[in-house]
Design an enzyme around this catalytic site. Structure first.
Site, PDB file in Angstrom:
ATOM      1  N   HIS A  83       8.473  -1.198 -13.096  1.00  0.00           N
ATOM      2  CA  HIS A  83       9.803  -0.590 -12.969  1.00  0.00           C
ATOM      3  C   HIS A  83      10.507  -0.413 -14.314  1.00  0.00           C
ATOM      4  O   HIS A  83      11.503   0.318 -14.390  1.00  0.00           O
ATOM      5  CB  HIS A  83      10.702  -1.423 -12.061  1.00  0.00           C
ATOM      6  CG  HIS A  83      10.271  -1.460 -10.634  1.00  0.00           C
ATOM      7  ND1 HIS A  83       9.988  -0.335  -9.906  1.00  0.00           N
ATOM      8  CD2 HIS A  83      10.058  -2.518  -9.786  1.00  0.00           C
ATOM      9  CE1 HIS A  83       9.618  -0.672  -8.681  1.00  0.00           C
ATOM     10  NE2 HIS A  83       9.653  -1.981  -8.586  1.00  0.00           N
ATOM     11  N   ASP A 137       1.245  -1.074  -5.542  1.00  0.00           N
ATOM     12  CA  ASP A 137       2.419  -1.861  -5.189  1.00  0.00           C
ATOM     13  C   ASP A 137       3.228  -1.094  -4.143  1.00  0.00           C
ATOM     14  O   ASP A 137       3.255   0.144  -4.154  1.00  0.00           O
ATOM     15  CB  ASP A 137       3.263  -2.098  -6.437  1.00  0.00           C
ATOM     16  CG  ASP A 137       4.377  -3.112  -6.235  1.00  0.00           C
ATOM     17  OD1 ASP A 137       4.229  -4.254  -6.692  1.00  0.00           O
ATOM     18  OD2 ASP A 137       5.414  -2.743  -5.629  1.00  0.00           O
ATOM     19  N   HIS A 143       6.316  -0.707  -3.907  1.00  0.00           N
ATOM     20  CA  HIS A 143       7.436  -0.011  -4.538  1.00  0.00           C
ATOM     21  C   HIS A 143       6.904   1.034  -5.518  1.00  0.00           C
ATOM     22  O   HIS A 143       5.911   0.805  -6.205  1.00  0.00           O
ATOM     23  CB  HIS A 143       8.337  -0.989  -5.292  1.00  0.00           C
ATOM     24  CG  HIS A 143       8.873  -2.086  -4.437  1.00  0.00           C
ATOM     25  ND1 HIS A 143       8.242  -3.317  -4.329  1.00  0.00           N
ATOM     26  CD2 HIS A 143       9.963  -2.144  -3.641  1.00  0.00           C
ATOM     27  CE1 HIS A 143       8.935  -4.089  -3.504  1.00  0.00           C
ATOM     28  NE2 HIS A 143       9.977  -3.396  -3.072  1.00  0.00           N
ATOM     29  N   ASP A 200       2.554  -6.447  -2.329  1.00  0.00           N
ATOM     30  CA  ASP A 200       3.679  -6.539  -1.410  1.00  0.00           C
ATOM     31  C   ASP A 200       3.645  -5.487  -0.304  1.00  0.00           C
ATOM     32  O   ASP A 200       4.579  -5.401   0.497  1.00  0.00           O
ATOM     33  CB  ASP A 200       5.014  -6.486  -2.151  1.00  0.00           C
ATOM     34  CG  ASP A 200       5.019  -5.501  -3.302  1.00  0.00           C
ATOM     35  OD1 ASP A 200       4.040  -4.756  -3.461  1.00  0.00           O
ATOM     36  OD2 ASP A 200       6.010  -5.480  -4.055  1.00  0.00           O
TER      37      ASP A 200
END
Length: 341
Positions: A122, A161, A163, A248
Site C-alpha cells: 500500500h 493479497d 486488498h 487475507d
C-alpha cells in the site's frame, strides 16, 4: 523453501490491538517448525539510496525522523515505534535478498520467500498507508532491474493479497518494464483497482486488476490464474516473477469476505510455478497481509509444502456466474483470447 527472516522485523510493534502484529511472524515460524527443509536467512537492510529508487527521499527522511522521535500514529491505520524505520529497511532488504536468490538460480526446494514486516504494497511513492511504510516488492523489483549482474529487463508482480496493491500499481503505472497483476476483493480498502485501471503512457496494458466479488472461492480464483493471468504474463515473458503474498483472502481471515481455503494457496503457487517455468522466469515470494494467525501460518506452510513435493488438490466445482462475469470483464479489457469454458 528458504525464508528470509530477521528478528528485527519483530521490533515494529503497532500495539496489541493492531492486526499487523509481530505475532504474525511468530505464528509462521511456529507452524514451519513441523516442516522439513525450512531454512532461514537474514540479509542486510536497504540503505536509503536504494529505497529512494522507488520512494521520494524527503518522504523517507520524514519517516526516519518520525521513528527517531518515538513514532506514533502516521494515519488512523498506520502506526510506528522507534524501531519501525530499521524494521522497514530490513523488510525491504529481505525482499531484495529473495530477488538475488531467485536470479542466482534458486528454484524448487530452494525457492526464496521473504517474510519481513511491516508489509509494503500500500505504500506509495511519497506516503505510508495501510500498515505499510516502504513498498518492499517494488523496491525489490527495481533492484532487479537496476542490478547489472542480473540482466533483468521485465518483472511481473502478482499480488494475491485480498486488498488491492495500490502502492505497487501507482509506482509502476506508466512503465512497461513491470507488469502488475492484482486479485482483490471488490470494494475493499483502499477502494482502488478497477478493471479499467490498466496503465498509462509506456505502461498502457501492463496493469491487470481482477476485483473479485465477495464470496469468491478457490475454483474461481483458479479460473483467473489459468485464464487472463496466464495468458497476459506468458505474452509479457518476464525475466522475474514476484508474488506479493498476502493471505487475507482466506475464508477464516477476520477482515475479508473472499472464501479461499488453505488449499487455494497451494493451487495458486502451483499455477505460478508452472508459468515461471514456461517463461523461464526467476521466482520469489514477498509477504504482505494475513491477519488470522492460524490460517496465515497454515497458508505459508502449504506454499512451502508445494515446493517440497506435495501435490495440490484440484477443486471440482463450477465457476459462479458473478465470478465468471468479473473474469470476462478483465479478458475483454485486455483483449485476450481466453476460453473460460
Amino acid at each position: 523453501m528458504r525464508f528470509g527472516y530477521s528478528e528485527l522485523c519483530l521490533a515494529h510493534d503497532p500495539g496489541s490491538r493492531h492486526p499487523e502484529s509481530p505475532d504474525r511472524l511468530r505464528a509462521i515460524r511456529e507452524r514451519l517448525k513441523r516442516k522439513h527443509g525450512v531454512e532461514y536467512v537474514d540479509s542486510d537492510p536497504c540503505e536509503i539510496d536504494r529505497l529512494a529508487t522507488i520512494h521520494d527521499r524527503d518522504y523517507l527522511e520524514s519517516v526516519e525522523e518520525f521513528c527517531a522521535e518515538g513514532g506514533g500514529s502516521w494515519d488512523p491505520d498506520t502506526s510506528a515505534v522507534e524501531e519501525t524505520w530499521d524494521a522497514a529497511r530490513k523488510s525491504a532488504g529481505l525482499a531484495c535478498w529473495a530477488v538475488d536468490e531467485a536470479l542466482d538460480g534458486a528454484t524448487g526446494r530452494e525457492t526464496p520467500f521473504s517474510i519481513g514486516r511491516p508489509p509494503g504494497h500500500h505504500a506509495i511513492e511519497d506516503d505510508a498507508m495501510g500498515f505499510c511504510f516502504v513498498n518492499n516488492v517494488a523496491v525489490a523489483a527495481q533492484y532487479a532491474l537496476d542490478h547489472d549482474d542480473h540482466d533483468v529487463e521485465r518483472v511481473a508482480i502478482v499480488d494475491w493479497d485480498v486488498h488491492h496493491g495500490n502502492g505497487t500499481q501507482d509506482i509502476f503505472y506508466d512503465r512497461d518494464d513491470v507488469f502488475f497483476v492484482s486479485l482483490h476483493e471488490q470494494g475493499l480498502y483502499p477502494g482502488t483497482g478497477a478493471v479499467d485501471e490498466t496503465g498509462e503512457g509506456d505502461g498502457a496494458g501492463t496493469t491487470m486488476n481482477l476485483p473479485m466479488p465477495a464470496g469468491t472461492d478457490d475454483v474461481e480464483y483458479l479460473a483467473a490464474f489459468e485464464g487472463p493471468i496466464h495468458d497476459a504474463l506468458t505474452a509479457y515473458d518476464p525475466d522475474l516473477l514476484l508474488v506479493s503474498a498476502g493471505f487475507d483472502a482466506h475464508r477464516h481471515d477476520p477482515i475479508s469476505r473472499i472464501r479461499l481455503t488453505t488449499e487455494a494457496y497451494a493451487l495458486m503457487t502451483d499455477r505460478l510455478r508452472t508459468l515461471a517455468d514456461e517463461t523461464d522466469a526467476a521466482f520469489a515470494f514477498v509477504l504482505e497481509g494475513g491477519y488470522g494467525l492460524d490460517v496465515l501460518a497454515d497458508s505459508v506452510a502449504i506454499v512451502h509444502e508445494t515446493f517440497d513435493g506435495r501435490e495440490p488438490i484440484e477443486p471440482g466445482a463450477d465457476v459462479s456466474e458473478k465470478a465468471e462475469e468479473a473474469i470476462e470483464a478483465v479478458v475483454e479489457e485486455h483483449d485476450l483470447d481466453v476460453d473460460l469454458e
